[in-house]
Scaffold this motif. Structure first.
Motif, PDB file in Angstrom:
ATOM      1  N   SER A  87       0.624  -3.486  -3.208  1.00  0.00           N
ATOM      2  CA  SER A  87      -0.172  -3.927  -4.349  1.00  0.00           C
ATOM      3  C   SER A  87      -1.654  -3.646  -4.138  1.00  0.00           C
ATOM      4  N   TRP A  88      -2.166  -3.999  -2.967  1.00  0.00           N
ATOM      5  CA  TRP A  88      -3.588  -3.792  -2.693  1.00  0.00           C
ATOM      6  C   TRP A  88      -3.943  -2.306  -2.724  1.00  0.00           C
ATOM      7  N   LEU A  89      -3.111  -1.464  -2.133  1.00  0.00           N
ATOM      8  CA  LEU A  89      -3.410  -0.025  -2.119  1.00  0.00           C
ATOM      9  C   LEU A  89      -3.278   0.586  -3.511  1.00  0.00           C
ATOM     10  N   THR A  90      -2.293   0.144  -4.279  1.00  0.00           N
ATOM     11  CA  THR A  90      -2.141   0.626  -5.654  1.00  0.00           C
ATOM     12  C   THR A  90      -3.367   0.263  -6.475  1.00  0.00           C
ATOM     13  N   SER A  91      -3.868  -0.953  -6.295  1.00  0.00           N
ATOM     14  CA  SER A  91      -5.049  -1.382  -7.061  1.00  0.00           C
ATOM     15  C   SER A  91      -6.292  -0.583  -6.695  1.00  0.00           C
ATOM     16  N   ASP A  92      -6.276   0.074  -5.542  1.00  0.00           N
ATOM     17  CA  ASP A  92      -7.413   0.889  -5.093  1.00  0.00           C
ATOM     18  C   ASP A  92      -7.254   2.362  -5.468  1.00  0.00           C
ATOM     19  N   GLY A  93      -6.165   2.694  -6.162  1.00  0.00           N
ATOM     20  CA  GLY A  93      -5.980   4.061  -6.619  1.00  0.00           C
ATOM     21  C   GLY A  93      -5.079   4.932  -5.759  1.00  0.00           C
ATOM     22  N   TRP A  94      -4.511   4.375  -4.703  1.00  0.00           N
ATOM     23  CA  TRP A  94      -3.556   5.126  -3.889  1.00  0.00           C
ATOM     24  C   TRP A  94      -2.218   5.198  -4.605  1.00  0.00           C
ATOM     25  N   GLU A  95      -1.521   6.280  -4.419  1.00  0.00           N
ATOM     26  CA  GLU A  95      -0.132   6.353  -4.864  1.00  0.00           C
ATOM     27  C   GLU A  95       0.698   5.754  -3.738  1.00  0.00           C
ATOM     28  N   VAL A  96       1.534   4.791  -4.056  1.00  0.00           N
ATOM     29  CA  VAL A  96       2.338   4.125  -3.038  1.00  0.00           C
ATOM     30  C   VAL A  96       3.808   4.398  -3.318  1.00  0.00           C
ATOM     31  N   LEU A  97       4.476   4.950  -2.338  1.00  0.00           N
ATOM     32  CA  LEU A  97       5.901   5.265  -2.439  1.00  0.00           C
ATOM     33  C   LEU A  97       6.651   4.327  -1.498  1.00  0.00           C
ATOM     34  N   ILE A  98       7.743   3.757  -1.991  1.00  0.00           N
ATOM     35  CA  ILE A  98       8.522   2.817  -1.193  1.00  0.00           C
ATOM     36  C   ILE A  98       9.907   3.415  -0.956  1.00  0.00           C
ATOM     37  N   PRO A  99      10.223   3.744   0.311  1.00  0.00           N
ATOM     38  CA  PRO A  99      11.542   4.311   0.610  1.00  0.00           C
ATOM     39  C   PRO A  99      12.667   3.342   0.251  1.00  0.00           C
ATOM     40  N   ALA A 100      13.768   3.874  -0.195  1.00  0.00           N
ATOM     41  CA  ALA A 100      14.921   3.038  -0.521  1.00  0.00           C
ATOM     42  C   ALA A 100      15.468   2.352   0.728  1.00  0.00           C
ATOM     43  N   ILE A 101      15.359   3.007   1.869  1.00  0.00           N
ATOM     44  CA  ILE A 101      15.790   2.431   3.146  1.00  0.00           C
ATOM     45  C   ILE A 101      14.878   3.002   4.225  1.00  0.00           C
ATOM     46  N   ASP A 102      14.563   2.175   5.220  1.00  0.00           N
ATOM     47  CA  ASP A 102      13.628   2.644   6.241  1.00  0.00           C
ATOM     48  C   ASP A 102      14.150   2.486   7.664  1.00  0.00           C
ATOM     49  N   HIS A 103      15.415   2.245   7.847  1.00  0.00           N
ATOM     50  CA  HIS A 103      15.934   1.969   9.185  1.00  0.00           C
ATOM     51  C   HIS A 103      15.832   3.162  10.132  1.00  0.00           C
ATOM     52  N   GLY A 104      16.105   4.349   9.679  1.00  0.00           N
ATOM     53  CA  GLY A 104      16.040   5.515  10.556  1.00  0.00           C
ATOM     54  C   GLY A 104      14.635   6.022  10.770  1.00  0.00           C
ATOM     55  N   LYS A 105      13.842   6.074   9.729  1.00  0.00           N
ATOM     56  CA  LYS A 105      12.494   6.636   9.806  1.00  0.00           C
ATOM     57  C   LYS A 105      11.426   5.591  10.075  1.00  0.00           C
ATOM     58  N   LYS A 106      11.785   4.302   9.970  1.00  0.00           N
ATOM     59  CA  LYS A 106      10.850   3.202  10.237  1.00  0.00           C
ATOM     60  C   LYS A 106       9.620   3.248   9.341  1.00  0.00           C
ATOM     61  N   THR A 107       9.780   3.736   8.129  1.00  0.00           N
ATOM     62  CA  THR A 107       8.675   3.847   7.192  1.00  0.00           C
ATOM     63  C   THR A 107       8.833   2.806   6.102  1.00  0.00           C
ATOM     64  N   ASP A 108       7.903   1.856   6.041  1.00  0.00           N
ATOM     65  CA  ASP A 108       7.940   0.842   4.990  1.00  0.00           C
ATOM     66  C   ASP A 108       7.293   1.358   3.710  1.00  0.00           C
ATOM     67  N   LEU A 109       6.182   2.078   3.860  1.00  0.00           N
ATOM     68  CA  LEU A 109       5.450   2.612   2.714  1.00  0.00           C
ATOM     69  C   LEU A 109       4.941   4.011   3.036  1.00  0.00           C
ATOM     70  N   VAL A 110       4.839   4.830   2.017  1.00  0.00           N
ATOM     71  CA  VAL A 110       4.137   6.100   2.125  1.00  0.00           C
ATOM     72  C   VAL A 110       3.011   6.017   1.108  1.00  0.00           C
ATOM     73  N   VAL A 111       1.781   6.224   1.567  1.00  0.00           N
ATOM     74  CA  VAL A 111       0.654   6.208   0.642  1.00  0.00           C
ATOM     75  C   VAL A 111       0.078   7.609   0.569  1.00  0.00           C
ATOM     76  N   ALA A 112      -0.372   7.971  -0.634  1.00  0.00           N
ATOM     77  CA  ALA A 112      -0.837   9.337  -0.842  1.00  0.00           C
ATOM     78  C   ALA A 112      -2.067   9.352  -1.737  1.00  0.00           C
ATOM     79  N   ASP A 113      -2.915  10.348  -1.464  1.00  0.00           N
ATOM     80  CA  ASP A 113      -3.972  10.685  -2.404  1.00  0.00           C
ATOM     81  C   ASP A 113      -3.617  12.083  -2.918  1.00  0.00           C
ATOM     82  N   ASP A 114      -4.559  12.854  -3.344  1.00  0.00           N
ATOM     83  CA  ASP A 114      -4.228  14.180  -3.889  1.00  0.00           C
ATOM     84  C   ASP A 114      -3.749  15.177  -2.845  1.00  0.00           C
ATOM     85  N   THR A 115      -4.113  14.991  -1.585  1.00  0.00           N
ATOM     86  CA  THR A 115      -3.789  15.996  -0.572  1.00  0.00           C
ATOM     87  C   THR A 115      -3.078  15.473   0.671  1.00  0.00           C
TER      88      THR A 115
END
Length: 131
Positions: free
Chosen positions: A27-55
């Motif tokens: 929520s905080w990153l989205t409100s700052d203009g970041w694109e926030v992607l939430i993986p459907a499952i994170d057990h193998g890759k251990k990724t809770d969130l992916v945040v992105a800007d243009d590059t």
């Protein structure tokens, strides 16, 4: 006034609390203009969130600890996964740390290079801009 009538097991409640920190960061990153992607499952890759800007894309792991001691050593629970940053929240204090994902088996929360924040969106975003 709504009343919660369910009895949640401690293990389930702990998972709910952990998910609430992940949602807070998203929520905080989205409100700052970041694109926030939430993986459907994170057990193998251990990724809770992916945040992105243009590059750039950053993989983030969100953790919480039951401690008010900022010099607490935290374990590396993402070993072998490609994680860019880890965000730790204190469940008993109103602070946290943002840090590059370290390779050691454990490290102090307040080690050099780790950025402290107060659990408020303005403070968190100010700290996040320092990474």
């Amino acid at each position: 006034m709504p009343v919660k009538n369910s009895n949640i097991k401690q293990q389930t409640l702990a998972a709910h609390k952990q998910l609430s920190y992940e949602s807070l960061v998203a929520s905080w990153l989205t409100s700052d203009g970041w694109e926030v992607l939430i993986p459907a499952i994170d057990h193998g890759k251990k990724t809770d969130l992916v945040v992105a800007d243009d590059t750039n894309y950053y993989r983030i792991q969100v953790k919480s600890i039951e401690s008010s001691d900022e010099s607490t050593k935290v374990e590396n629970r993402w070993k072998g996964a490609k994680i860019d940053y880890v965000i730790f929240f204190s469940r008993v204090g109103e602070w946290g740390y943002i840090m590059p994902a370290f390779q050691e088996s454990s490290k102090r929360l307040n080690a050099d290079g780790h950025i402290r924040f107060h659990t408020h969106p303005k403070n968190f975003l100010k700290a996040f801009k320092k990474i």
